[in-house]
Scaffold this motif. Structure first.
Motif, PDB file in Angstrom:
ATOM      1  N   UNK A 116       2.192  -1.105   4.479  1.00 24.73           N
ATOM      2  CA  UNK A 116       1.652  -0.781   3.160  1.00 24.73           C
ATOM      3  C   UNK A 116       2.151   0.600   2.727  1.00 24.73           C
ATOM      4  N   UNK A 117       2.154   1.544   3.665  1.00 23.27           N
ATOM      5  CA  UNK A 117       2.613   2.899   3.346  1.00 23.27           C
ATOM      6  C   UNK A 117       4.114   2.953   3.106  1.00 23.27           C
ATOM      7  N   UNK A 118       4.848   2.079   3.797  1.00 19.02           N
ATOM      8  CA  UNK A 118       6.303   2.124   3.696  1.00 19.02           C
ATOM      9  C   UNK A 118       6.854   1.295   2.545  1.00 19.02           C
ATOM     10  N   UNK A 119       6.041   0.434   1.945  1.00 14.14           N
ATOM     11  CA  UNK A 119       6.521  -0.425   0.865  1.00 14.14           C
ATOM     12  C   UNK A 119       7.064   0.408  -0.288  1.00 14.14           C
TER      13      UNK A 119
END
Lengths: 238, 108
Positions: free
Chosen positions: B13-16
């Motif tokens: 989610x953070x890397x999307x």
């Protein structure tokens, strides 16, 4: 230019080499749902609504990005694709604050039309209710980030047709937003030419003309076509 | 195992990057559901929804990040489905890791 013959939904159709599945389907009266594609602009394949099944390929392909090939067998409306499209629309509704009843585009909105077409009558996911800003610093237009689906149509039309590149995307993931210039308020933008193409191309009520109340905003495709073709036809004197 | 899946989903989610919808919004929703399971606030329907979201991310995402994001969820669901069900049905974390709302009496 060579002609390619293929099957889309059992119908035998022909297209030119280099044409995408989406445009060949469109020419032959087959409507594939889409949100980020606009004729005349480059494609990004970001909304994933136009995904189609191609026989012999394991992966689903975005119709707006895949060139047609001889003998292709394409299916655009299977059970699996409908389920995926429905869930994508639900994701969009849950992601930001798309409250149709108080939206300027209620009744004319592409997201709303897609939801109706795909039978999205409720959202199974939890609404995120992000607190996003509304920028009305521009004289004639406003942007409500709560309604934005990040299709980047405004970004592309501003860059490719107007040539101003006022719009861009800032941030990453769920916190990404469209911005004007380097995040300055729209009204204070140095590059914006006030042409209003971004407003006309926006599928939802994110970009709107000031002074429009609920359901009063209607986007004009005729205006866009004029803007895109008038220069070639010499209707613009400059 | 549910918390392991939640951890990896938080990472994705953070890397999307946010370009395509399935990954940008789907990872947020999958993380939300996994978080609810670890808190003991989920229902059995949430597992169905989790599976549908996993299929969407796997098949519809634009790049490898979104396509592989649901893998930890799918494999934990395949091999440790009983742990998911224990969280939801019994309000109990078999690994003793999650602090579930309904598990106070059990842990004491």
């Amino acid at each position: 230019m060579s002609v390619k013959t293929l099957h889309i939904d059992g119908k035998m159709v022909t297209g030119l080499a280099g044409q995408t599945i989406f445009s060949v389907a469109w020419d032959n009266g087959i409507r594939i749902p889409r949100l980020c594609h606009v004729g005349g602009l480059s494609d990004v394949g970001a909304c994933r609504l136009c995904l189609v099944e191609i026989e012999g390929q394991r992966k689903l392909q975005a119709a707006c990005m895949t060139p047609v090939e001889e003998g292709m067998v394409v299916r655009t409306n299977t059970e699996r694709l409908r389920a995926h499209r429905k869930l994508i629309i639900e994701l969009l509704f849950a992601e930001r604050n798309h409250v149709c009843s108080v939206c300027v585009m209620n009744g004319n909105c592409e997201l709303q039309d897609l939801a109706a077409e795909l039978g999205v009558d409720h959202v199974r996911l939890r609404y995120q209710f992000p607190k996003l800003s509304v920028d009305t610093s521009h004289d004639r237009f406003g942007i409500d980030h709560n309604r934005c689906v990040l299709c980047t149509r405004c970004v592309r039309i501003c860059d490719e047709v107007e040539g101003a590149h006022t719009w861009d995307v800032s941030g990453r993931g769920a916190s990404s937003q469209v911005i004007t210039d380097l995040g300055t308020p729209w009204g204070a933008s140095d590059t914006c030419t006030n042409c209003g193409k971004c407003v006309q191309v926006c599928p939802t009520g994110a970009l709107f003309e000031k002074g429009k109340a609920v359901s009063e905003m209607k986007k004009s495709r005729g205006f866009l076509k004029y803007i895109v073709t008038a220069r070639q036809k010499g209707e613009w004197v400059r | 195992m549910v918390d392991v899946a939640r951890f990896f989903m938080e990472f994705c989610m953070d890397e999307s990057c946010g370009k395509c919808i399935p990954c940008r919004a789907g990872t947020v929703q999958m993380h939300e559901i996994l978080h609810r399971i670890t808190q003991g606030e989920a229902s059995m329907e949430d597992i169905d929804l989790l599976e549908q979201l996993a299929a969407l991310l796997k098949e519809a995402s634009l790049c490898g990040l979104g396509q592989t994001a649901p893998n930890p969820v799918l494999s934990t669901l395949q091999y440790f489905r009983d742990e998911y069900e224990a969280h939801i049905r019994e309000g109990r974390c078999p690994a003793g890791h999650c602090r579930l709302a309904g598990a106070k009496e059990v842990r004491r």
